[in-house]
Each structure stands twice: as structure tokens, then as C-alpha cells.
Design a protein around this motif. Structure first.
Motif, short mmCIF file in Angstrom:
data_model
loop_
_atom_site.label_atom_id
_atom_site.label_comp_id
_atom_site.label_asym_id
_atom_site.label_seq_id
_atom_site.Cartn_x
_atom_site.Cartn_y
_atom_site.Cartn_z
N ASP A 156 1.06 -1.65 0.30
CA ASP A 156 0.08 -0.28 0.14
C ASP A 156 0.67 1.17 -0.17
OD1 ASP A 156 -2.42 -1.33 -0.54
OD2 ASP A 156 -2.74 -1.39 2.03
N ILE A 157 1.94 1.17 0.13
CA ILE A 157 2.27 2.78 0.77
C ILE A 157 4.11 2.66 -0.93
CG2 ILE A 157 4.79 3.41 2.16
CD1 ILE A 157 3.02 2.71 3.98
N GLY A 158 4.89 0.92 -0.95
CA GLY A 158 5.40 1.35 -1.92
C GLY A 158 6.75 1.28 -1.37
N VAL B 57 9.37 7.80 3.62
CA VAL B 57 8.50 6.88 2.31
C VAL B 57 8.48 7.49 0.27
CG1 VAL B 57 5.96 6.73 1.26
CG2 VAL B 57 6.40 6.38 3.59
N LEU B 58 9.15 6.37 0.03
CA LEU B 58 9.17 7.43 -1.43
C LEU B 58 8.57 8.53 -2.15
CD1 LEU B 58 12.89 5.20 -2.45
CD2 LEU B 58 12.67 6.89 -1.14
N GLN B 59 7.51 6.92 -2.40
CA GLN B 59 6.21 7.66 -3.37
C GLN B 59 5.55 8.62 -2.80
OE1 GLN B 59 4.51 3.37 -3.53
NE2 GLN B 59 3.97 3.92 -5.72
N LEU B 60 5.14 9.31 -1.37
CA LEU B 60 4.54 10.55 -1.22
C LEU B 60 5.27 11.58 -0.38
CD1 LEU B 60 2.67 7.54 1.30
CD2 LEU B 60 2.28 8.30 -1.29
N GLY B 61 7.26 11.11 -0.99
CA GLY B 61 7.77 12.26 -0.24
C GLY B 61 7.27 12.54 0.99
N GLN B 62 6.84 11.66 2.26
CA GLN B 62 6.91 11.73 3.34
C GLN B 62 8.25 11.43 4.47
OE1 GLN B 62 3.00 10.27 3.82
NE2 GLN B 62 2.42 12.51 3.84
N LYS B 63 8.42 11.52 5.78
CA LYS B 63 8.72 11.34 6.45
C LYS B 63 8.56 10.82 7.58
CE LYS B 63 13.64 13.50 4.87
NZ LYS B 63 14.08 12.17 3.99
#
Length: 176
Positions: free
Chosen positions: A112-114, A137-143
């Protein structure tokens, strides 16, 4: 001729001396006896610097993966409506007095996240573990930052319920 034989003999002896003494042997730690097991504790979670959970109860499992390597697993980690399992296979263990530190880095493909880059750093001391996980989280650009603190379960914990009685206040109980 004798001089050349002497040099050859000295070279052979010195080579065997360097190969016999190795300082880079991996230390062997008492992972299975002292460190491996399930730890019961809590998680604090931040998303891009904003706290989204504090004191969330969760268990982690630490297992032996080598003489100085442990694996760390956080099962059924609920994050933003998703159930995830985070397992880091190769965390390098080092002894520092009576405590142990571990560090690891791994790219995981979480459902679900990648793809995510996960870094962990932690300590184990006297049956207590603290671990900091930094997840990109690379796909969402979040840490995501996860801080875990827990105590090792001994296996002798009681499964007996702590509730011994309860009282309903009020005269009417409705059941359907």
C-alpha cells in the motif's frame, strides 16, 4: 645464496604471522541468551515533524541473524489506515559496556505504500530496548519517525485477566 634463503625464510615467517593474527574477526555476542525475544512497549509516531500517535502499545521481536547481527520486526503496524509489517534483516550489533547498540538500513517494499528507505538505531540494556526508526516514504515524499521503548517479555507473564469485578450504575440494562 645463504643470504637469499634467509630473506625467503624471513618473508615466509612474517607472512604467516600476519595471516594468523586477525583483528577483524566478528565478535560473538550472547544474542539468543540475552537479547533475542519479544519486547512489549509503546510507539510514538511523527509524520513530517507532526505527532500523530503517542504511547501506542506494540510489540517488537528481536532475533539472531548472525554472530553480531540481529533482525528487528514490527508486525501489524497500523499507519494511516494501513496494516504494515516492518522487518529489518541485518542490524549490526555492538557492545558498549553492559549495553548493546544496533544500527541498520534497508530498502523495504511495503504493501500500500511502495518503496521506503528505513534506518534504525537503538540500544538494548538490562531487558529494555529503545529504537528510533526513520522511514522515507519515497512515493509520497514523506518522512515518518517512529520511537519505540519496551521491555523484554520473559514468557512467565500471566495471561489472567486483571478485572475481578464490575458494577453497572443505573437500574436499567438494555440488550438487543
Amino acid at each position: 645464496m645463504k643470504k637469499n634463503l634467509f630473506y625467503l625464510f624471513a618473508l615466509i615467517c612474517s607472512m604467516s604471522l600476519f595471516t594468523a593474527c586477525s583483528d577483524d574477526d566478528d565478535p560473538v555476542y550472547p544474542i539468543e541468551e540475552e537479547l533475542a525475544g519479544t519486547y512489549k512497549g509503546t510507539l510514538d509516531i511523527e509524520l513530517d515533524g507532526t505527532s500523530i500517535a503517542n504511547g501506542m502499545p506494540k510489540n517488537i521481536t528481536i532475533a539472531k541473524a548472525g554472530n553480531n547481527i540481529v533482525s528487528l520486526e514490527l508486525k501489524d503496524f497500523s499507519f494511516m489506515g494501513m496494516n504494515l509489517t516492518i522487518k529489518l534483516e541485518k542490524c549490526v550489533l555492538k557492545q558498549n559496556g553492559t549495553s548493546y547498540t544496533f544500527t541498520g538500513s534497508q530498502e523495504l517494499n511495503l504493501s500500500d505504500i511502495g518503496k521506503c528507505n528505513v534506518d534504525v538505531a537503538g540500544t538494548i540494556n538490562n531487558g529494555k530496548v529503545e529504537a528510533d526508526l526513520n522511514i522515507d516514504v519515497l512515493q509520497l515524499g514523506q518522512k515518518v519517525k517512529v520511537v519505540y521503548k519496551g521491555t523484554k517479555l520473559t514468557g512467565s507473564e500471566s495471561s489472567e485477566a486483571k478485572i475481578t469485578s464490575f458494577v453497572f450504575e443505573g437500574a436499567t440494562i438494555v440488550t438487543e
